[in-house]
Design a protein around this motif. Structure first.
Motif, PDB file in Angstrom:
ATOM      1  N   UNK A   4       0.537  -1.125   0.099  1.00  0.00           N
ATOM      2  CA  UNK A   4      -0.086  -0.254  -0.193  1.00  0.00           C
ATOM      3  C   UNK A   4       0.700   1.429   0.385  1.00  0.00           C
ATOM      4  N   UNK A   5       2.439   0.902   0.322  1.00  0.00           N
ATOM      5  CA  UNK A   5       3.032   2.418  -0.081  1.00  0.00           C
ATOM      6  C   UNK A   5       3.436   3.497  -0.741  1.00  0.00           C
ATOM      7  N   UNK A   6       2.748   2.992  -2.131  1.00  0.00           N
ATOM      8  CA  UNK A   6       2.237   4.688  -3.292  1.00  0.00           C
ATOM      9  C   UNK A   6       1.103   5.106  -3.045  1.00  0.00           C
ATOM     10  N   UNK A   7       0.104   4.574  -2.696  1.00  0.00           N
ATOM     11  CA  UNK A   7      -1.082   3.922  -2.313  1.00  0.00           C
ATOM     12  C   UNK A   7      -1.338   4.888  -0.919  1.00  0.00           C
ATOM     13  N   UNK A  49      -7.911   2.745  -7.802  1.00  0.00           N
ATOM     14  CA  UNK A  49      -8.640   2.080  -7.846  1.00  0.00           C
ATOM     15  C   UNK A  49      -8.182   0.705  -8.759  1.00  0.00           C
ATOM     16  N   UNK A  50      -5.847   0.320  -8.372  1.00  0.00           N
ATOM     17  CA  UNK A  50      -5.926  -1.038  -8.302  1.00  0.00           C
ATOM     18  C   UNK A  50      -6.179  -1.772  -7.590  1.00  0.00           C
ATOM     19  N   UNK A  51      -6.577  -1.225  -6.431  1.00  0.00           N
ATOM     20  CA  UNK A  51      -6.928  -2.152  -4.792  1.00  0.00           C
ATOM     21  C   UNK A  51      -8.164  -1.822  -4.653  1.00  0.00           C
ATOM     22  N   UNK A  52      -8.146  -2.857  -3.858  1.00  0.00           N
ATOM     23  CA  UNK A  52      -9.675  -3.658  -3.724  1.00  0.00           C
ATOM     24  C   UNK A  52     -10.559  -3.137  -2.723  1.00  0.00           C
TER      25      UNK A  52
END
Length: 109
Positions: free
Chosen positions: A36-39, A83-86
């Motif tokens: 999740x670091x980029x998020x 949006x890449x993460x559910x």
């Protein structure tokens, strides 16, 4: 009031900032924090620019189109990452980011 004409974008900026802050906090609690670091990084960046631009519009900044362009770019990047993460918080954040990017692009034009 210098910012009457910007009421819609100010509201959208504020909602995006809140969604990013919520996503940021929620991401920090996820099991795989490395993934999740980029998020997390983009949530922080996006919340900061949205908060700044909201304040700048409120005080009648002469840099509306420049800031709107920068804000749209950062919101778009954050939305694309989220949006890449559910996770529900990421999906809601992506939606808020894309709406904000769209509003900002109108001012940047």
């Amino acid at each position: 009031m210098p910012h009457e004409q910007y009421q819609t974008v100010i509201k959208t900026l504020h909602e995006c900032m809140e969604a990013c802050n919520h996503c940021y906090d929620a991401c920090l609690k996820e099991d795989d924090i490395q993934m999740m670091s980029d998020c997390i990084r983009l949530d922080r960046e996006c919340a900061d620019i949205c908060g700044y631009f909201e304040q700048a519009l409120g005080r009648g900044t002469p840099f509306v189109s420049v800031l709107a362009g920068v804000c749209a770019q950062i919101c778009e990047a954050c939305g694309n990452e989220c949006k890449k993460h559910d996770h529900d918080h990421c999906q809601k954040c992506a939606k808020a980011c894309f709406e904000c990017a769209e509003e900002c692009r109108k001012l940047a034009a």
